[in-house]
Scaffold this motif. Structure first.
Motif, PDB file in Angstrom:
ATOM      1  N   ARG A  12     -28.363  13.255  43.568  1.00  0.00           N
ATOM      2  CA  ARG A  12     -29.326  13.864  42.524  1.00  0.00           C
ATOM      3  C   ARG A  12     -30.161  15.139  42.549  1.00  0.00           C
ATOM      4  O   ARG A  12     -30.358  15.651  41.601  1.00  0.00           O
ATOM      5  N   SER A  13     -30.430  15.347  43.781  1.00  0.00           N
ATOM      6  CA  SER A  13     -31.213  16.707  43.936  1.00  0.00           C
ATOM      7  C   SER A  13     -30.173  17.819  43.707  1.00  0.00           C
ATOM      8  O   SER A  13     -30.616  19.027  43.135  1.00  0.00           O
ATOM      9  N   ILE A  14     -29.112  17.846  44.267  1.00  0.00           N
ATOM     10  CA  ILE A  14     -28.096  18.702  43.857  1.00  0.00           C
ATOM     11  C   ILE A  14     -27.863  19.083  42.347  1.00  0.00           C
ATOM     12  O   ILE A  14     -27.735  19.814  41.874  1.00  0.00           O
ATOM     13  N   THR A  15     -27.471  17.797  41.921  1.00  0.00           N
ATOM     14  CA  THR A  15     -27.431  17.798  40.274  1.00  0.00           C
ATOM     15  C   THR A  15     -28.520  18.329  39.711  1.00  0.00           C
ATOM     16  O   THR A  15     -28.316  19.078  38.460  1.00  0.00           O
ATOM     17  N   ARG A  16     -29.784  17.980  39.886  1.00  0.00           N
ATOM     18  CA  ARG A  16     -30.864  18.674  39.161  1.00  0.00           C
ATOM     19  C   ARG A  16     -30.729  20.065  39.390  1.00  0.00           C
ATOM     20  O   ARG A  16     -31.220  21.029  38.224  1.00  0.00           O
ATOM     21  N   SER A  17     -30.269  21.013  40.553  1.00  0.00           N
ATOM     22  CA  SER A  17     -30.270  22.409  40.245  1.00  0.00           C
ATOM     23  C   SER A  17     -29.113  22.779  39.088  1.00  0.00           C
ATOM     24  O   SER A  17     -29.311  24.158  38.780  1.00  0.00           O
ATOM     25  N   TYR A  18     -28.293  22.095  38.829  1.00  0.00           N
ATOM     26  CA  TYR A  18     -27.360  22.629  37.480  1.00  0.00           C
ATOM     27  C   TYR A  18     -27.848  22.487  36.340  1.00  0.00           C
ATOM     28  O   TYR A  18     -27.430  22.813  35.517  1.00  0.00           O
ATOM     29  N   TYR A  19     -28.977  21.584  36.089  1.00  0.00           N
ATOM     30  CA  TYR A  19     -29.676  21.508  34.747  1.00  0.00           C
ATOM     31  C   TYR A  19     -30.130  23.180  34.441  1.00  0.00           C
ATOM     32  O   TYR A  19     -29.865  23.413  33.094  1.00  0.00           O
ATOM     33  N   ARG A  20     -30.616  23.777  35.225  1.00  0.00           N
ATOM     34  CA  ARG A  20     -31.196  25.141  34.895  1.00  0.00           C
ATOM     35  C   ARG A  20     -29.998  26.094  34.336  1.00  0.00           C
ATOM     36  O   ARG A  20     -29.106  26.207  35.165  1.00  0.00           O
ATOM     37  N   GLY A  21     -30.248  26.679  33.382  1.00  0.00           N
ATOM     38  CA  GLY A  21     -29.143  27.297  32.682  1.00  0.00           C
ATOM     39  C   GLY A  21     -28.215  26.876  32.098  1.00  0.00           C
ATOM     40  O   GLY A  21     -27.143  27.587  31.775  1.00  0.00           O
TER      41      GLY A  21
ATOM     42  N   HIS B 100     -35.535  19.393  33.674  1.00  0.00           N
ATOM     43  CA  HIS B 100     -35.148  20.450  34.482  1.00  0.00           C
ATOM     44  C   HIS B 100     -34.160  21.438  33.397  1.00  0.00           C
ATOM     45  O   HIS B 100     -33.957  22.524  34.062  1.00  0.00           O
ATOM     46  N   ALA B 101     -33.666  20.936  32.341  1.00  0.00           N
ATOM     47  CA  ALA B 101     -32.969  21.936  31.601  1.00  0.00           C
ATOM     48  C   ALA B 101     -33.906  22.366  30.548  1.00  0.00           C
ATOM     49  O   ALA B 101     -35.075  22.235  30.331  1.00  0.00           O
ATOM     50  N   ASN B 102     -33.340  23.742  29.877  1.00  0.00           N
ATOM     51  CA  ASN B 102     -33.852  24.224  28.757  1.00  0.00           C
ATOM     52  C   ASN B 102     -34.276  23.352  27.364  1.00  0.00           C
ATOM     53  O   ASN B 102     -33.544  22.526  27.371  1.00  0.00           O
ATOM     54  N   ALA B 103     -35.405  23.641  26.935  1.00  0.00           N
ATOM     55  CA  ALA B 103     -35.806  22.622  25.967  1.00  0.00           C
ATOM     56  C   ALA B 103     -35.137  22.829  24.901  1.00  0.00           C
ATOM     57  O   ALA B 103     -34.926  21.813  23.927  1.00  0.00           O
ATOM     58  N   ASN B 104     -34.131  23.888  24.565  1.00  0.00           N
ATOM     59  CA  ASN B 104     -33.344  24.159  23.615  1.00  0.00           C
ATOM     60  C   ASN B 104     -31.682  23.658  23.933  1.00  0.00           C
ATOM     61  O   ASN B 104     -30.857  23.818  23.088  1.00  0.00           O
ATOM     62  N   THR B 105     -31.639  23.172  24.956  1.00  0.00           N
ATOM     63  CA  THR B 105     -30.223  22.519  25.378  1.00  0.00           C
ATOM     64  C   THR B 105     -29.844  21.477  24.439  1.00  0.00           C
ATOM     65  O   THR B 105     -30.692  20.574  24.063  1.00  0.00           O
ATOM     66  N   THR B 106     -28.518  21.826  23.978  1.00  0.00           N
ATOM     67  CA  THR B 106     -27.867  20.714  23.129  1.00  0.00           C
ATOM     68  C   THR B 106     -27.313  19.734  23.978  1.00  0.00           C
ATOM     69  O   THR B 106     -26.591  19.792  24.939  1.00  0.00           O
ATOM     70  N   ILE B 107     -27.617  18.199  23.604  1.00  0.00           N
ATOM     71  CA  ILE B 107     -27.447  17.138  24.291  1.00  0.00           C
ATOM     72  C   ILE B 107     -26.435  16.345  23.512  1.00  0.00           C
ATOM     73  O   ILE B 107     -27.056  15.880  22.440  1.00  0.00           O
ATOM     74  N   MET B 108     -25.475  15.794  24.153  1.00  0.00           N
ATOM     75  CA  MET B 108     -24.593  14.815  23.317  1.00  0.00           C
ATOM     76  C   MET B 108     -24.252  13.649  24.163  1.00  0.00           C
ATOM     77  O   MET B 108     -23.905  13.631  25.291  1.00  0.00           O
TER      78      MET B 108
END
Length: 215
Positions: free
Chosen positions: A73-82, A111-119
């Motif tokens: 999970r800690s590795i995954t979280r780093s990929y949310y950014r950007g 962890h992601a941008n507030a405007n990230t499009t999520i489906m």
């Protein structure tokens, strides 16, 4: 035929959700148009890329498929950014994967941008006889949290293309309306060589990262 440098934008995606829900299979179906029933668990992250056309623009989707295990999970979280786009996946035959969506969504929103499009993706809808989560429940969760929603089958390819293209279209509209700053790489978008008005982008390899998949 598009080349590696023939695009208007690069958009970064992330695929998240519990282990075994079909994240790697969705990626493989979208990038290679094939299904691989035998699989190894994703270790860390895997990568795939493909071009789509939105409103006449060539867009290169750069997709990171993340491991679902808690230990990664800690590795995954780093990929949310950007990440400009995210597919949040559960398995319609396993209610526990649906019950865990809130935790995944909290992670994404933190962890992601507030405007990230999520489906929200309810995968494996080819296994109707084993269904444990109704389509109405998926829609209700998506509506409550402001997400797009589709049910898919990585095996039959149903709605897989549409899920990526729909989110890419939404992201493109956000670019056009100024919600995403294409000059800020933290927003998960880079200008490509074909973009009118110039701009530059770092070349990114389009190799698909391995064959981890899931039934």
């Amino acid at each position: 035929m598009s080349t590696s440098f023939n695009y208007d934008y690069i958009i970064k995606y992330i695929i998240i959700g519990d282990t075994g829900v079909g994240k790697s299979c969705l990626l493989l179906q979208f990038t290679d148009k094939r299904f691989q029933p035998a699989h190894d668990l994703t270790i860390g992250v895997e990568f795939g890329a493909r071009f789509v056309t939105v409103d006449g623009k060539q867009i290169k989707l750069q997709i990171w498929d993340t491991a679902g295990q808690e230990s990664f999970r800690s590795i995954t979280r780093s990929y949310y950014r950007g990440a400009a786009g995210a597919l949040l996946v559960y398995d319609i035959t396993r209610r526990d994967t649906f019950n865990h969506l809130t935790t995944w969504l909290e992670d994404a929103r933190q962890h992601a941008n507030a405007n990230t499009t999520i489906m929200l993706i309810g995968n494996k809808n080819d296994l109707e006889n084993k269904r444990a989560v109704t389509e109405a429940e998926g829609k209700e969760f998506a509506e409550r949290h402001g997400l797009y929603f589709m049910e898919t089958s990585a095996k039959t390819s149903e709605n897989v293309e549409q899920a990526f293209v729909k989110t890419a279209s939404d992201i493109y509209n956000k670019i056009q309306s100024g919600v995403f700053d294409v000059h800020n790489e933290a927003h998960g978008i880079k200008i490509g060589p074909m973009h009118s008005g110039g701009g530059s982008s770092l070349p990114i390899g389009a190799a698909n990262g391995g064959g981890a998949c899931c039934q």
